[in-house]
Design an enzyme around this catalytic site. Structure first.
Site, PDB file in Angstrom:
ATOM      1  N   CYS A 196       0.850  -1.192   0.000  1.00 12.54           N
ATOM      2  CA  CYS A 196       0.000   0.000   0.000  1.00 12.54           C
ATOM      3  C   CYS A 196       0.883   1.239   0.000  1.00 12.54           C
ATOM      4  CB  CYS A 196      -0.909   0.007   1.225  1.00 12.54           C
ATOM      5  SG  CYS A 196      -1.795   1.588   1.392  1.00 12.54           S
ATOM      6  N   ALA A 201       4.196   4.108   3.324  1.00 14.92           N
ATOM      7  CA  ALA A 201       3.778   2.893   2.611  1.00 14.92           C
ATOM      8  C   ALA A 201       3.912   1.704   3.564  1.00 14.92           C
ATOM      9  CB  ALA A 201       4.669   2.668   1.390  1.00 14.92           C
ATOM     10  N   LYS A 202       3.419   0.568   3.169  1.00 13.51           N
ATOM     11  CA  LYS A 202       3.641  -0.663   3.933  1.00 13.51           C
ATOM     12  C   LYS A 202       3.372  -1.850   3.033  1.00 13.51           C
ATOM     13  CE  LYS A 202       4.776  -1.792   8.201  1.00 13.51           C
ATOM     14  NZ  LYS A 202       5.586  -0.998   9.130  1.00 13.51           N
ATOM     15  N   GLY A 203       4.043  -2.960   3.316  1.00 14.55           N
ATOM     16  CA  GLY A 203       3.811  -4.186   2.567  1.00 14.55           C
ATOM     17  C   GLY A 203       3.588  -5.339   3.522  1.00 14.55           C
TER      18      GLY A 203
END
Ligand code: NAD
Length: 431
Positions: free
Chosen positions: A58, A103-105
């Site tokens: 994201c 962001a992040k994953g």
């Protein structure tokens, strides 16, 4: 009670809106992630079976600079969780004034059930899945739960293979030998420890011999516990997913660290099955008691440090909490309903976006060194970390005192939202 971490993040924003100098239209814009990519990851495991995993990346907001945020491998990963974590990254980078967005994953998997080779294949497949949206000037991943410098090395290698040359700057938290920075592995824990020291100074309380309970003894929790122990605090309890260890006279943090580094669980340590060269016999410490993670949270300590997963301090247990201060090392450990009770009870909570910002600060320093192709010594990195997190702490306190805000989270959020909104206003709406 808010179970959904994304709803919890929105509720935290809403609490801050009435105090933040932010145009309502821009504020509404800030509630939506720019984009989320969902990827399907078929991987042939070492066993010969093909397992199909699911992953996300994201990108929440890039008004202040390239997206930045970790990658988590965990069975409970969901798209909403990744989006909440990406939002928190956006407020965190703004609060500590880094030229980044958030962001992040995440990949839904149980790393304990995978071999090293399985993890490498999964990491490479995930990197291939998201590689069109990451890049040194675009989006720069880093480690989070169950990912580490080795994971970052595989991500960097996979990305570099497609580019045709080495691109260390595409991820941070790398091993030193391929462009990592000294001090990154312990940076989040060091930041937690520094912020706890600053909080005690602000409250005019003595940290030496203050009792501390740390939930989660992974990268963040173990380093925070070690550094607080070195700073003179008394770490009386810690835990991992298997359970918690408690000794009112203090734990042998170094022995626990050696045990966990050697692959041991806290429940084994409490049962006397100690790995890593330490043994109950040569320890100058008493054997700790076995308690549960739920009991750890309600111990009568000076500081509680949740350093595991989100949503652990809720409306259900907040009335049983006895700690006089909470330093949020984990992301999103406190629900908004619990927060309101803590504010009423005057329990000082240092919010996650400030308390655990040490990791992204040193990630930024790694990225800068990669861009400069010039490496800094550990002392320079640690001094810059201390300066930056100290400034963010002071600015949060200044905002809290000057505006008479209800709590430190509201102070941190108003600063972060105002900075992000200002960037949006300057840039305007495309097209
Ligand atoms: P980690 O995987 O190294 O450690 C997590 C620890 O929590 C382990 O001890 C694990 O056993 C324990 N744990 C997991 N689930 C649990 C549960 N349900 N109950 C109790 N304990 C549980 O992860 P980490 O990198 O230390 O991250 C911990 C938290 O800090 C996460 O919320 C993460 O998002 C946040 N954080 C990490 C970094 C970083 O640089 N690693 C930076 C900022 C924030």
């Amino acid at each position: 009670m808010v179970d959904d971490p994304f709803e919890n993040m929105l509720a935290q924003m809403d609490r801050a809106e009435e105090y933040a100098d932010v145009d309502h239209g821009v504020f509404e814009r800030l509630k939506h992630p720019e984009r989320t990519l969902k990827v399907t990851l078929p991987v042939e495991l070492e066993s010969g079976e093909v397992e199909v995993f699911e992953g996300y990346r994201c990108q929440f907001d890039s008004a202040r600079g390239p997206f930045k945020g970790g990658v988590r491998f965990h069975p409970s990963v969901t798209q909403r969780e990744v989006e909440a974590l990406a939002g928190w990254m956006t407020w965190k980078t703004a609060l500590v004034d880094l030229p980044y967005g958030g962001a992040k994953g995440g990949v839904i998997c149980e790393p304990k059930d995978l071999t090293e080779r399985d993890l490498e294949r999964l990491t490479r497949r995930y990197t291939e899945g998201i590689r069109r949206m990451i890049g040194p000037e675009v989006d720069v991943p880093a480690p989070d739960m169950n990912t580490n410098p080795q994971t970052m090395a595989w991500m960097m290698d996979t990305y570099s293979m497609y580019e045709g040359y080495s691109v260390p700057q595409v991820v941070t938290g790398k091993p030193l030998e391929i462009g990592g920075t000294p001090g990154r592995v312990e940076a989040t824990g060091r930041g937690v420890s520094l912020v706890t020291e600053r909080l005690f100074e602000y409250l005019d309380r003595d940290l030496s011999d203050a009792t501390v309970a740390v939930q989660g003894f992974g990268n963040v929790g173990s380093n925070a516990a070690r550094l607080l122990d070195e700073a003179g605090a008394n770490v009386v309890a810690t835990s991992d997913v298997s359970g918690a260890a408690y000794d009112p006279d203090g734990l042998d943090v170094a022995a626990l660290g050696a045990h966990v580094d050697a692959g041991g669980l806290i429940e084994e340590y409490v049962a006397g099955e100690i790995r890593g060269g330490a043994s109950a016999a040569d320890s100058r410490w008493d054997d700790p008691d076995a308690i549960t993670n739920a009991e750890l949270l309600t111990l009568d300590v000076d500081v509680l440090i949740p350093a595991a997963v989100e949503g652990v301090i809720t409306a259900d247990n907040v009335d049983d909490l006895r700690a006089s201060a909470i330093v949020e090392a984990a992301n999103g450990p406190t629900t908004v309903a619990a927060d309101e009770v803590l504010t009423e009870r005057d329990v000082q909570v240092v919010p996650d976006i400030l308390a655990n910002a040490g990791g992204v600060i040193v990630s930024y320093l790694e990225w800068v060194q990669n861009a400069q192709e010039f490496s800094w010594p550990l002392e320079t990195v640690n001094a810059e970390l201390e300066r930056r997190i100290g400034t963010a702490f002071d600015e949060t306190i200044e905002q809290y005192d000057a505006k008479g805000l209800p709590d430190l989270r509201t102070a941190a959020y108003t600063l972060a939202l105002e900075r992000t909104a200002t960037a949006h206003e300057y840039r305007g709406l495309f097209p």
